[in-house]
Design an enzyme around this catalytic site. Structure first.
Site, PDB file in Angstrom:
ATOM      1  N   ASP A  75       0.935  -1.288  -0.193  1.00  0.00           N
ATOM      2  CA  ASP A  75      -0.130  -0.347  -0.544  1.00  0.00           C
ATOM      3  C   ASP A  75       1.158   1.506  -0.308  1.00  0.00           C
ATOM      4  O   ASP A  75       2.147   0.957   0.645  1.00  0.00           O
ATOM      5  CB  ASP A  75      -1.338   0.450   1.215  1.00  0.00           C
ATOM      6  CG  ASP A  75      -0.430   0.487   2.894  1.00  0.00           C
ATOM      7  OD1 ASP A  75       0.878   0.007   2.997  1.00  0.00           O
ATOM      8  OD2 ASP A  75      -0.930   0.209   3.393  1.00  0.00           O
ATOM      9  N   TYR A  77       2.762   4.602   0.747  1.00  0.00           N
ATOM     10  CA  TYR A  77       3.616   5.260   1.801  1.00  0.00           C
ATOM     11  C   TYR A  77       3.567   5.891   3.044  1.00  0.00           C
ATOM     12  O   TYR A  77       2.029   7.053   2.303  1.00  0.00           O
ATOM     13  CB  TYR A  77       4.908   5.681   1.686  1.00  0.00           C
ATOM     14  CG  TYR A  77       5.878   5.195   0.909  1.00  0.00           C
ATOM     15  CD1 TYR A  77       7.323   4.315   1.589  1.00  0.00           C
ATOM     16  CD2 TYR A  77       6.481   6.295  -0.636  1.00  0.00           C
ATOM     17  CE1 TYR A  77       7.955   3.934   1.075  1.00  0.00           C
ATOM     18  CE2 TYR A  77       7.371   5.100  -1.363  1.00  0.00           C
ATOM     19  CZ  TYR A  77       8.354   3.780  -0.639  1.00  0.00           C
ATOM     20  OH  TYR A  77       9.085   3.214  -1.247  1.00  0.00           O
ATOM     21  N   PHE A  96       6.105   1.723  -4.303  1.00  0.00           N
ATOM     22  CA  PHE A  96       7.512   2.309  -4.227  1.00  0.00           C
ATOM     23  C   PHE A  96       8.401   4.111  -4.602  1.00  0.00           C
ATOM     24  O   PHE A  96       9.579   3.997  -4.405  1.00  0.00           O
ATOM     25  CB  PHE A  96       8.806   0.904  -4.735  1.00  0.00           C
ATOM     26  CG  PHE A  96       8.238  -0.234  -4.117  1.00  0.00           C
ATOM     27  CD1 PHE A  96       8.204  -0.460  -2.973  1.00  0.00           C
ATOM     28  CD2 PHE A  96       7.805  -0.788  -4.818  1.00  0.00           C
ATOM     29  CE1 PHE A  96       7.922  -1.871  -2.268  1.00  0.00           C
ATOM     30  CE2 PHE A  96       7.201  -2.035  -4.921  1.00  0.00           C
ATOM     31  CZ  PHE A  96       7.525  -2.521  -3.021  1.00  0.00           C
ATOM     32  N   HIS A 206       9.394  -8.811   0.630  1.00  0.00           N
ATOM     33  CA  HIS A 206       9.407  -7.700   0.742  1.00  0.00           C
ATOM     34  C   HIS A 206      10.642  -6.853   0.582  1.00  0.00           C
ATOM     35  O   HIS A 206      11.871  -7.267   1.319  1.00  0.00           O
ATOM     36  CB  HIS A 206       8.436  -6.994   1.585  1.00  0.00           C
ATOM     37  CG  HIS A 206       8.272  -5.195   1.090  1.00  0.00           C
ATOM     38  ND1 HIS A 206       8.989  -4.209   2.034  1.00  0.00           N
ATOM     39  CD2 HIS A 206       6.809  -5.373   0.881  1.00  0.00           C
ATOM     40  CE1 HIS A 206       8.097  -3.072   1.729  1.00  0.00           C
ATOM     41  NE2 HIS A 206       6.507  -3.724   1.198  1.00  0.00           N
TER      42      HIS A 206
END
Length: 243
Positions: A75, A77, A96, A206
């Site tokens: 999701d 930041y 990202f 991740h």
């Protein structure tokens, strides 16, 4: 509200794919839940990220005709940074990615390190990944909004159903696509893909520093080396290095 934002795509090939979804009961429920989240945030004098106009930026930034890779994150930041004495969100509508004026998030730093390890790309000093999007990388999150300071705070608005349907439809396209799922939340999406021998699905842990504390870890996974090998085999040009 979300339907209005979606109309910004009406002159693109994405609209043909997404517009039918906007007429479903599930999307109506998502729209209501998202609208209520904005009202609740306003009442609490807080914010929802990314800014509303950037909710569907992933589709605006990536031409459907050029699409070759889907890079899926969790999701947006949830944090902010200070610039010129103003508080600004890290989230910008691309998974990202951050704006050029933002400090580099640790997850993105690790993505750059893995690219350097695998493809010898220079370590970028900024976090703007829009150049990837313009080349055909859909920088999509599983969940498209987040309350300030609350990771996964919008995990139950209905975004998952929406992105499930998008990924399923993309997996049915009759062209080679590369799916890169980073982290457990993103990897849960594998089950919604239709089987298609033309596609390649790559998974890696991740890239957040928290996930590097126990194996398997993102750094050294070789995910971008495998990705580039697939793209080259399809004669698809992709420059991961950023200026």
């Amino acid at each position: 509200m979300l339907r209005c934002i979606l109309t910004r795509l009406q002159n693109t090939a994405w609209f043909e794919l997404l517009e039918p979804l906007s007429r479903t009961p599930a999307f109506s429920a998502l729209n209501d839940n998202y609208t209520e989240s904005l009202k609740a945030a306003q009442a609490q004098n807080t914010q929802v990220f990314p800014p509303m106009r950037q909710i569907f930026r992933a589709f605006e930034a990536t031409p459907f005709e050029k699409l070759h890779t889907i890079l899926l994150g969790q999701d947006p930041y949830p944090g902010t940074f200070k610039h010129d004495n103003q508080e600004k969100p890290f989230a910008c509508g691309l998974s990202f990615s951050v704006s050029r004026i933002a400090p580099l998030p640790k997850s993105l730093q690790n993505i750059y390190k893995e690219l350097h390890i695998s493809l010898n790309t220079p370590l970028s000093k900024h976090g703007d990944l829009s150049a990837w999007a313009h080349q055909g990388v859909l920088l999509l999150n599983a969940i498209l909004s987040v309350p300030k300071g609350q990771p996964k705070g919008h995990a139950h608005l209905g975004w998952e159903n929406f992105t499930d349907q998008i990924l399923n439809m993309l997996s049915q396209l009759d062209r080679p696509l590369l799916f890169i799922f980073l982290g457990r939340v993103a990897q849960e999406k594998m089950k919604v893909l239709s089987q298609n021998s033309k596609h390649l699905i790559l998974c890696a842990p991740h890239p957040s520093p928290l996930a590097q504390s126990r194996p398997p870890v993102f750094l050294g996974s070789g995910v971008f080396k495998k990705a580039q090998e697939f793209l080259k085999a399809q004669r698809i040009s992709m420059q991961w290095a950023l200026d």
